[in-house]
Design an enzyme around this catalytic site. Sequence first.
Site, PDB file in Angstrom:
ATOM      1  N   VAL A 269      42.933 -33.335  63.443  1.00 49.93           N
ATOM      2  CA  VAL A 269      43.619 -33.332  62.155  1.00 49.93           C
ATOM      3  C   VAL A 269      45.071 -32.920  62.381  1.00 49.93           C
ATOM      4  CG1 VAL A 269      43.688 -32.411  59.811  1.00 49.93           C
ATOM      5  CG2 VAL A 269      41.486 -32.738  60.972  1.00 49.93           C
TER       6      VAL A 269
ATOM      7  N   ASP B 198      26.752 -31.208  55.812  1.00 48.62           N
ATOM      8  CA  ASP B 198      27.349 -30.163  56.649  1.00 48.62           C
ATOM      9  C   ASP B 198      28.035 -29.109  55.776  1.00 48.62           C
ATOM     10  OD1 ASP B 198      27.744 -29.008  59.118  1.00 48.62           O
ATOM     11  OD2 ASP B 198      29.628 -30.038  59.512  1.00 48.62           O
TER      12      ASP B 198
ATOM     13  N   GLY C 247      37.964 -31.057  66.049  1.00 47.07           N
ATOM     14  CA  GLY C 247      36.525 -30.879  65.967  1.00 47.07           C
ATOM     15  C   GLY C 247      35.808 -32.028  66.642  1.00 47.07           C
ATOM     16  N   GLY C 248      34.484 -32.036  66.479  1.00 44.31           N
ATOM     17  CA  GLY C 248      33.697 -33.065  67.136  1.00 44.31           C
ATOM     18  C   GLY C 248      33.998 -34.460  66.627  1.00 44.31           C
ATOM     19  N   MET C 249      34.477 -34.566  65.377  1.00 47.00           N
ATOM     20  CA  MET C 249      34.734 -35.885  64.809  1.00 47.00           C
ATOM     21  C   MET C 249      36.169 -36.349  64.952  1.00 47.00           C
ATOM     22  SD  MET C 249      32.455 -37.866  63.578  1.00 47.00           S
ATOM     23  CE  MET C 249      33.483 -38.834  62.498  1.00 47.00           C
ATOM     24  N   GLY C 250      37.110 -35.448  65.188  1.00 43.37           N
ATOM     25  CA  GLY C 250      38.476 -35.917  65.291  1.00 43.37           C
ATOM     26  C   GLY C 250      39.507 -34.814  65.333  1.00 43.37           C
TER      27      GLY C 250
ATOM     28  N   LYS D 248      43.717 -37.458  59.708  1.00 43.61           N
ATOM     29  CA  LYS D 248      42.640 -37.233  60.671  1.00 43.61           C
ATOM     30  C   LYS D 248      42.387 -38.505  61.464  1.00 43.61           C
ATOM     31  CE  LYS D 248      37.895 -35.525  61.036  1.00 43.61           C
ATOM     32  NZ  LYS D 248      36.776 -34.919  60.298  1.00 43.61           N
TER      33      LYS D 248
END
Length: 631
Positions: free
Chosen positions: A37, A150, A32-35, A52
Site C-alpha cells: 500500500v 478477515d 502484507g500478504g496481498m500487496g 494498493k
Amino acid sequence: MHNQGTTGQSSGNGPDTVIAGRYRLLSQLGRGGMGVVWEALDTSLDRKVAVKGLLYPGAVTPVAQAQWVNRARREAQAIARIGHQNVVAVHDVIEDGNQVWIVMELLNSRSLADLLREQRQLSVPHAARIGLQVLRGLTAVHEAGVLHRDVKPHNILFRPDGRALLMDFGIATFEGAVQVTRSHEIIGTPQYLAPELLSRTVEHPHPATAASDLWALGVTLYEMVEGRRPFDGATSFEVLIAVRESPVPPMKYAGPLTALIEALLRKDPAARPDATEAERTLQAVTRDFAVLDTPAPPKPAGPVPHEPGPVTGHTGTPGRRRPWDRWKVPAAVLCTALLAGAAWFVWGQDGGDGMRAGDAPETGVVDDQGKAAGPPKFSDTHDVLRIGVKGDQPGLSVKSGETFKGFEVDMGRAVARILGFGDDQVEFVRVNSSNRSAYLRTDRVDLVLASYSISEEREKLEKVSFAGPYFEALKGLLVRKNRPYNDLSDLQNDSGAKVCTARESVYVPWIKKEGMAGQQVLLSGYEDCVKALLNPQSPVYAVATDDVIVAGLADKYADKTKALDSLGGDAEGYGVATDARKTDLHREVCEALEKITDTSGGASRWSEIYVEHLKPIMRQPTPGEPALTTC
C-alpha cells in the site's frame, strides 16, 4: 473505473512511479500478504490517496500469478460495491497486464490494533460503540452479498472524528465471484477464524457465511474488553484446536457485553445471533451508558474498585496510572455500579480537546489538602512517548538498523526525560516531510522533531503547534564535487542542471523564487534527492535544503559532494511539533525546552548536544541557544 494502465510493470515500483499517467507513488504505507500500500498523489484532482498494488509471493507459475491477479481484482470489485460510512471507499481500479492497482481513500489514522497495543483493553462503552460501528459496516457488506472473511483489529481503522470502519477485503468473497482458493485451504488469521472454517476438507468445505464474520466480531469484542484474545496458542495447530474445542474463557470485565460475546462465539454457526440481534444488544449497552456521558462528577470517597487485569509484561513506571486502569473493573462491580446508578463510571470520545477515546475526563490533580494542583501531566496518562524523527539526515537524525542517533534524537530524549519518561519509555518513529503532520493528528506520534520549520501558515494548514525553536538553520546547497559550482549564480546559469528538494519543503517556493522553476525536481524526501545526486546518469546536480542538513550530507559523502556557502536570507527555526489540540502537551514541551536551553548553571544541555553531534560538521561557529519565540 479505469481499466487501463501505462506502467507495464508488475514489480519494482518505487517512489515517483506514475500509475496510469495519473497516480504518483509517494511513500510506502504498509505491506502484507496481498500487496503493498502506497500513499500517492492523484495528479488529476490534486489529492492524496492510498494505492494498493499486488505483491507477488516470489517466483510463481502463470496459473498462480493469474490467481493472485484475480484475487486482487476481486478485492476491488467487492469494496467498490459497498458505499457505507463504516467501510473504506474505493475511488478507482486499474488493471495493467498482470498488475492490478486499487485506489482508495487515504486514511491517515490508527487501527484498533494500534489502540489496543497502547491501551491493552478498552472500557465497555468504548468497545460497544466501536463494535456497533463495525457491525453496521459489516451489515452493509453482507447486504451487498459480500463476506469479509478477515475481521480483526488490524482491519478496523478510525477516521479523525473517531468513526470506525472496515478495510482490507483481500480475501473477501461475494456472490457470483469465481472461487480462487482450493476448498481445503485455510485463509485468514487463525485466532479470528470461526471453527467451521478451520474444519474445512475437500469432502466438507464448510463455506464462509455471515455467521463466520460475526464470530470474528465476537473475538474482537472479547479482545477489546478483556485485553487478550479468547483463543490463542504457541503454534497455529494449538490455535486451531483451541478455536474448535475450547470453551470461551471466562470474562472479568465484559459486564453487559458478556452474554452477546458468548453467543457470538458459539461453535455452531446456526446458534449464533444474527446482525439484527447483535445490533440491538450493542445499542442497548451504548444507550445505558449514554446517561453517563457527562462531565466527571466529584469522585466518591475511598478508592474506585479495581482488580488487576490479565495484562502481563508491563514495564512502565511503578505506581503510574495507566489509561486503561480507569476502566479495568470486574464485571460484578460494573453491573453493581450500573444498577446503583453510580455516576463515577463516565466515558468520552475524542472531542477535539486531545483526550483519547476511552479516557475518563479529569478536572485536575488535587494535593493532600484538597487544593487544585494543576492539570495532570502527559506522563500521568501515557506509558510511552512516541517521537517522530527522520532517518536520512546525518548529524540531525539517522537510522541504522533499529537505532536512531543525532542532535534531534538526543533533543527528543532530553525533552522526554523532563516530561517524566525514561529512555526505555521513548519510541522513535521514522517520519518524512509529507506525513509528519498526519502522524501527529492520528496519534501515531506524540511529538515530531524532524527539521520541521516553524511558520504560522503551517500551524494553520497542518493543525500543529510548534514549541521552540530548538535550532535555527540557514539555506544551503549540496552539489556534486565534480561540477564547477562555487555559488548559487553558477547553478542558476546552468539551465541543464536539475535542483532537487523534498516535496512540500520550504524550498519548493524558494527554488521558483530564484528563477529555477524549470530546473526543479521534487521527490518524497532528501534521501531520494541525494540518491539522484550521487547517480552519474542523473541530471540532478544539486540538492536544496538547510545548511545543517547540507553539512551532514557533505560530511557523509565527502568524496562525491560539497557544500556551497550559506545562501543567506532569514533563518528557519526548527520546532518541536505537537497536535494543535494538545495544548497541555505543548506547554510541557515549552517548559522542557526552557530547561534544556538554560545556561544559568553553566553550559546548557542544548550546548552539550550541539557539540556532540553538530559542531564536528558545521562550518559556522557554535551558535548560542535559540530564543524560544513560540513558547
